[in-house]
Design an enzyme around this catalytic site. Structure first.
Site, PDB file in Angstrom:
ATOM      1  N   GLY A  11       0.832  -1.210   0.000  1.00 15.24           N
ATOM      2  CA  GLY A  11       0.000   0.000   0.000  1.00 15.24           C
ATOM      3  C   GLY A  11       0.857   1.246   0.000  1.00 15.24           C
ATOM      4  O   GLY A  11       1.904   1.269   0.646  1.00 15.24           O
ATOM      5  N   VAL A  24      17.999   8.240  -3.170  1.00 11.71           N
ATOM      6  CA  VAL A  24      18.622   8.711  -4.414  1.00 11.71           C
ATOM      7  C   VAL A  24      19.725   9.731  -4.112  1.00 11.71           C
ATOM      8  O   VAL A  24      20.863   9.601  -4.586  1.00 11.71           O
ATOM      9  CB  VAL A  24      17.550   9.328  -5.356  1.00 11.71           C
ATOM     10  CG1 VAL A  24      18.206  10.029  -6.539  1.00 11.71           C
ATOM     11  CG2 VAL A  24      16.579   8.246  -5.826  1.00 11.71           C
ATOM     12  N   ARG A  25      19.387  10.717  -3.299  1.00 11.02           N
ATOM     13  CA  ARG A  25      20.355  11.804  -3.093  1.00 11.02           C
ATOM     14  C   ARG A  25      21.534  11.364  -2.231  1.00 11.02           C
ATOM     15  O   ARG A  25      22.675  11.746  -2.508  1.00 11.02           O
ATOM     16  CB  ARG A  25      19.645  13.026  -2.511  1.00 11.02           C
ATOM     17  CG  ARG A  25      18.680  13.607  -3.556  1.00 11.02           C
ATOM     18  CD  ARG A  25      18.386  15.048  -3.356  1.00 11.02           C
ATOM     19  NE  ARG A  25      17.632  15.561  -4.497  1.00 11.02           N
ATOM     20  CZ  ARG A  25      16.835  16.610  -4.451  1.00 11.02           C
ATOM     21  NH1 ARG A  25      16.692  17.273  -3.329  1.00 11.02           N
ATOM     22  NH2 ARG A  25      16.195  17.014  -5.534  1.00 11.02           N
ATOM     23  N   ARG A  72       0.237  -4.226  -5.595  1.00 12.96           N
ATOM     24  CA  ARG A  72      -0.041  -5.505  -4.950  1.00 12.96           C
ATOM     25  C   ARG A  72       0.235  -6.496  -6.082  1.00 12.96           C
ATOM     26  O   ARG A  72      -0.441  -6.471  -7.108  1.00 12.96           O
ATOM     27  CB  ARG A  72      -1.501  -5.606  -4.532  1.00 12.96           C
ATOM     28  CG  ARG A  72      -1.945  -4.467  -3.634  1.00 12.96           C
ATOM     29  CD  ARG A  72      -1.831  -4.806  -2.174  1.00 12.96           C
ATOM     30  NE  ARG A  72      -2.335  -3.707  -1.340  1.00 12.96           N
ATOM     31  CZ  ARG A  72      -1.907  -3.463  -0.126  1.00 12.96           C
ATOM     32  NH1 ARG A  72      -0.960  -4.187   0.422  1.00 12.96           N
ATOM     33  NH2 ARG A  72      -2.425  -2.484   0.570  1.00 12.96           N
ATOM     34  N   TYR A  73       1.238  -7.297  -5.926  1.00  6.23           N
ATOM     35  CA  TYR A  73       1.689  -8.170  -7.007  1.00  6.23           C
ATOM     36  C   TYR A  73       1.776  -9.591  -6.465  1.00  6.23           C
ATOM     37  O   TYR A  73       2.852 -10.105  -6.160  1.00  6.23           O
ATOM     38  CB  TYR A  73       3.054  -7.649  -7.486  1.00  6.23           C
ATOM     39  CG  TYR A  73       3.669  -8.388  -8.646  1.00  6.23           C
ATOM     40  CD1 TYR A  73       2.949  -8.647  -9.811  1.00  6.23           C
ATOM     41  CD2 TYR A  73       4.991  -8.820  -8.572  1.00  6.23           C
ATOM     42  CE1 TYR A  73       3.527  -9.319 -10.868  1.00  6.23           C
ATOM     43  CE2 TYR A  73       5.582  -9.488  -9.628  1.00  6.23           C
ATOM     44  CZ  TYR A  73       4.840  -9.739 -10.762  1.00  6.23           C
ATOM     45  OH  TYR A  73       5.420 -10.409 -11.809  1.00  6.23           O
ATOM     46  N   ASP A 103       5.091  -5.408   5.776  1.00  2.09           N
ATOM     47  CA  ASP A 103       5.585  -6.754   6.094  1.00  2.09           C
ATOM     48  C   ASP A 103       5.515  -7.702   4.889  1.00  2.09           C
ATOM     49  O   ASP A 103       6.420  -8.519   4.691  1.00  2.09           O
ATOM     50  CB  ASP A 103       4.840  -7.347   7.298  1.00  2.09           C
ATOM     51  CG  ASP A 103       3.347  -7.489   7.044  1.00  2.09           C
ATOM     52  OD1 ASP A 103       2.770  -6.588   6.416  1.00  2.09           O
ATOM     53  OD2 ASP A 103       2.763  -8.498   7.466  1.00  2.09           O
ATOM     54  N   THR A 125       4.533   2.060   5.524  1.00  3.65           N
ATOM     55  CA  THR A 125       3.137   1.598   5.567  1.00  3.65           C
ATOM     56  C   THR A 125       2.400   2.426   6.602  1.00  3.65           C
ATOM     57  O   THR A 125       2.965   2.749   7.656  1.00  3.65           O
ATOM     58  CB  THR A 125       3.035   0.096   5.915  1.00  3.65           C
ATOM     59  OG1 THR A 125       1.673  -0.208   6.244  1.00  3.65           O
ATOM     60  CG2 THR A 125       3.899  -0.306   7.098  1.00  3.65           C
ATOM     61  N   ASP A 127       0.121   1.410   8.441  1.00  4.43           N
ATOM     62  CA  ASP A 127      -0.425   0.550   9.495  1.00  4.43           C
ATOM     63  C   ASP A 127       0.352   0.532  10.819  1.00  4.43           C
ATOM     64  O   ASP A 127      -0.194   0.165  11.844  1.00  4.43           O
ATOM     65  CB  ASP A 127      -0.535  -0.898   9.000  1.00  4.43           C
ATOM     66  CG  ASP A 127      -1.552  -1.042   7.879  1.00  4.43           C
ATOM     67  OD1 ASP A 127      -2.477  -0.207   7.824  1.00  4.43           O
ATOM     68  OD2 ASP A 127      -1.425  -1.955   7.050  1.00  4.43           O
ATOM     69  N   ASP A 129       2.328  -1.647  11.819  1.00  6.39           N
ATOM     70  CA  ASP A 129       2.222  -2.997  12.390  1.00  6.39           C
ATOM     71  C   ASP A 129       3.532  -3.776  12.255  1.00  6.39           C
ATOM     72  O   ASP A 129       3.535  -4.994  12.220  1.00  6.39           O
ATOM     73  CB  ASP A 129       1.085  -3.768  11.694  1.00  6.39           C
ATOM     74  CG  ASP A 129       1.254  -3.838  10.181  1.00  6.39           C
ATOM     75  OD1 ASP A 129       2.129  -3.135   9.645  1.00  6.39           O
ATOM     76  OD2 ASP A 129       0.518  -4.590   9.528  1.00  6.39           O
ATOM     77  N   ARG A 171      -6.551  -3.952   9.314  1.00  3.93           N
ATOM     78  CA  ARG A 171      -7.174  -5.275   9.222  1.00  3.93           C
ATOM     79  C   ARG A 171      -6.775  -6.141  10.403  1.00  3.93           C
ATOM     80  O   ARG A 171      -7.590  -6.802  11.014  1.00  3.93           O
ATOM     81  CB  ARG A 171      -6.789  -5.967   7.899  1.00  3.93           C
ATOM     82  CG  ARG A 171      -7.508  -5.394   6.689  1.00  3.93           C
ATOM     83  CD  ARG A 171      -7.213  -6.217   5.463  1.00  3.93           C
ATOM     84  NE  ARG A 171      -5.797  -6.306   5.164  1.00  3.93           N
ATOM     85  CZ  ARG A 171      -5.151  -5.477   4.351  1.00  3.93           C
ATOM     86  NH1 ARG A 171      -5.793  -4.512   3.754  1.00  3.93           N
ATOM     87  NH2 ARG A 171      -3.854  -5.621   4.134  1.00  3.93           N
ATOM     88  N   GLY A 185     -10.114  11.959  21.393  1.00  8.37           N
ATOM     89  CA  GLY A 185     -11.026  11.828  22.537  1.00  8.37           C
ATOM     90  C   GLY A 185     -12.260  10.995  22.227  1.00  8.37           C
ATOM     91  O   GLY A 185     -13.355  11.292  22.728  1.00  8.37           O
ATOM     92  N   GLU A 222     -11.144  -1.538  10.962  1.00 11.17           N
ATOM     93  CA  GLU A 222     -11.919  -2.322   9.983  1.00 11.17           C
ATOM     94  C   GLU A 222     -11.819  -3.835  10.192  1.00 11.17           C
ATOM     95  O   GLU A 222     -12.721  -4.581   9.821  1.00 11.17           O
ATOM     96  CB  GLU A 222     -11.463  -1.992   8.553  1.00 11.17           C
ATOM     97  CG  GLU A 222     -10.005  -2.375   8.310  1.00 11.17           C
ATOM     98  CD  GLU A 222      -9.466  -1.983   6.943  1.00 11.17           C
ATOM     99  OE1 GLU A 222     -10.250  -1.679   6.041  1.00 11.17           O
ATOM    100  OE2 GLU A 222      -8.218  -1.987   6.805  1.00 11.17           O
ATOM    101  N   GLN A 251      -7.235   7.977   4.088  1.00 13.55           N
ATOM    102  CA  GLN A 251      -6.203   7.788   5.118  1.00 13.55           C
ATOM    103  C   GLN A 251      -4.815   7.573   4.531  1.00 13.55           C
ATOM    104  O   GLN A 251      -3.813   7.679   5.218  1.00 13.55           O
ATOM    105  CB  GLN A 251      -6.540   6.574   5.993  1.00 13.55           C
ATOM    106  CG  GLN A 251      -7.759   6.789   6.841  1.00 13.55           C
ATOM    107  CD  GLN A 251      -8.351   5.480   7.336  1.00 13.55           C
ATOM    108  OE1 GLN A 251      -7.970   4.977   8.368  1.00 13.55           O
ATOM    109  NE2 GLN A 251      -9.263   4.911   6.589  1.00 13.55           N
ATOM    110  N   ARG A 252      -4.743   7.177   3.270  1.00 15.34           N
ATOM    111  CA  ARG A 252      -3.438   6.935   2.651  1.00 15.34           C
ATOM    112  C   ARG A 252      -2.858   8.192   2.017  1.00 15.34           C
ATOM    113  O   ARG A 252      -1.672   8.271   1.762  1.00 15.34           O
ATOM    114  CB  ARG A 252      -3.582   5.910   1.516  1.00 15.34           C
ATOM    115  CG  ARG A 252      -3.807   4.517   1.984  1.00 15.34           C
ATOM    116  CD  ARG A 252      -3.501   3.569   0.831  1.00 15.34           C
ATOM    117  NE  ARG A 252      -3.783   2.217   1.211  1.00 15.34           N
ATOM    118  CZ  ARG A 252      -3.018   1.489   2.004  1.00 15.34           C
ATOM    119  NH1 ARG A 252      -1.914   1.992   2.497  1.00 15.34           N
ATOM    120  NH2 ARG A 252      -3.352   0.256   2.304  1.00 15.34           N
TER     121      ARG A 252
END
Ligand code: ATP
Length: 319
Positions: A11, A24-25, A72-73, A103, A125, A127, A129, A171, A185, A222, A251-252
């Site tokens: 993602g 790169v730099r 996503r591959y 991950d 990411t 997440d 996580d 997830r 809050g 979610e 959110q992304r």
């Protein structure tokens, strides 16, 4: 002088561009050549790469997403596809690869390492996580985005004396829900790491209303259930319908926070030096303010779960 490849995978996350710019730099600064592969591991398999120069990464520091694409591959779990990637990579006479992703991306990176490629990971990411780092690139921005939405939803919830369920990404991980819920809050935060108790939730919301609260905000990860499912469960028990908001892909997106840009810049620069010194099979992380490396095997062994103390703090402060 080394030839270093870099790709973004999984993602997209705000700050991936800042990490790419740093790779790169710093790479060029140290006298190396840097090549970007497009759309994650797919770019290696399909031989889609380009040499990067200082100007290739101009004006991207504060831009969300990733200018070299991500994917996503799922085909990359197949050993023959991995071998194809390793062959292609070796034919290009590359010395090492830097993978910016989550991950899943590090699982792919580990397979490439087993095929003799020097690979380094940078946690990109939303997440958060990932073990081996206190924060992942993009997480801080995602929490800020959710917080911004919580503030807006509170205005309307409060005016109409409503209960609103805000479904956020996560997830298997409740990090975004926890931190945005704490910062915003929220009256209740529901995460995969904690048992869900409908009665407790209802009690919490009803006692808030009894104490004069004008609104109730529930932040839901979610992975536990959908906002609609929760609303249905609550309707039966409370006798009224909570509004639901699914934040989804917003959110992304967006410009990374200063904190994510700085994290990405530090990790990107460090990754170049690690790979140039022959390091492989590890992820760069930030633990207690210091850049560290952790082997992929440890990083992917299990997801990083939320800090229960932070959860209990959030719950204790909403009375
Ligand atoms: P996010 O946390 O944003 O979801 P991620 O890196 O975990 O990021 P995934 O879609 O899980 O996202 O993985 C990214 C890519 O890594 C996959 O599309 C695939 O190409 C590769 N990948 C994932 N798991 C494996 C695996 N077990 N073996 C080889 N490659 C993998």
């Amino acid at each position: 002088m080394k030839k270093i490849g870099v790709l973004t995978s999984g993602g997209d996350a705000p700050g991936m561009n800042a990490a790419l710019r740093a790779v790169v730099r710093m790479g060029i600064h140290r006298g190396h050549r840097v090549f970007a592969f497009y759309n994650g591991f797919k770019g290696i398999v399909e031989n889609e790469s380009t040499e990067m120069y200082n100007r290739s990464v101009g004006d991207i520091l504060t831009r969300g997403g990733t200018i070299i694409g991500t994917a996503r591959y799922p085909e990359f779990v197949k050993p023959e596809i991995q071998k194809q990637a390793a062959r292609n990579f070796k034919l290009l006479e590359m010395d090492g690869l830097i993978v910016i992703g989550g991950d899943g991306s590090f699982r792919g990176a580990l397979e490439l390492k087993k095929l003799g490629i020097a690979v380094l990971g940078i946690p990109g990411t939303i997440d958060n996580d990932i073990n081996g780092t206190d924060s992942t690139i993009g997480f801080d921005t995602a929490v800020d985005t959710v917080l911004d939405n919580i503030k807006k939803l509170r205005d309307t919830a409060s005016s109409h004396q409503r209960t609103i369920i805000i479904e956020v990404m996560g997830r298997t991980s409740g990090w975004i829900a926890l931190k945005s819920g704490l910062a915003g809050g929220a009256e209740a935060i529901i995460v995969p790491e904690m048992p869900f108790d409908l009665e407790d939730l209802i009690h919490r919301l009803e006692s808030g209303i009894a104490r004069g609260k004008k609104h109730s905000l529930v932040v839901l990860a979610e992975g536990v259930m959908s906002a609609t499912e929760l609303s249905d469960k609550m309707k039966d028990a409370m006798g009224f319908t909570a509004n639901t908001v699914v934040l989804g892909y917003v959110q992304r997106g967006g410009s990374p926070t200063a904190s994510d840009i700085i994290l990405a810049s530090r990790m990107g620069a460090r990754a170049v030096d690690e790979i140039a010194s022959g390091m492989s099979g590890v992820m760069i992380g930030l633990l207690k303010g210091e850049l560290v490396t952790t082997p992929f095997e440890e990083v992917i062994a299990e997801p990083k779960i939320i800090d229960p103390n932070l959860y209990h703090l959030a719950m204790a402060l909403v009375h």
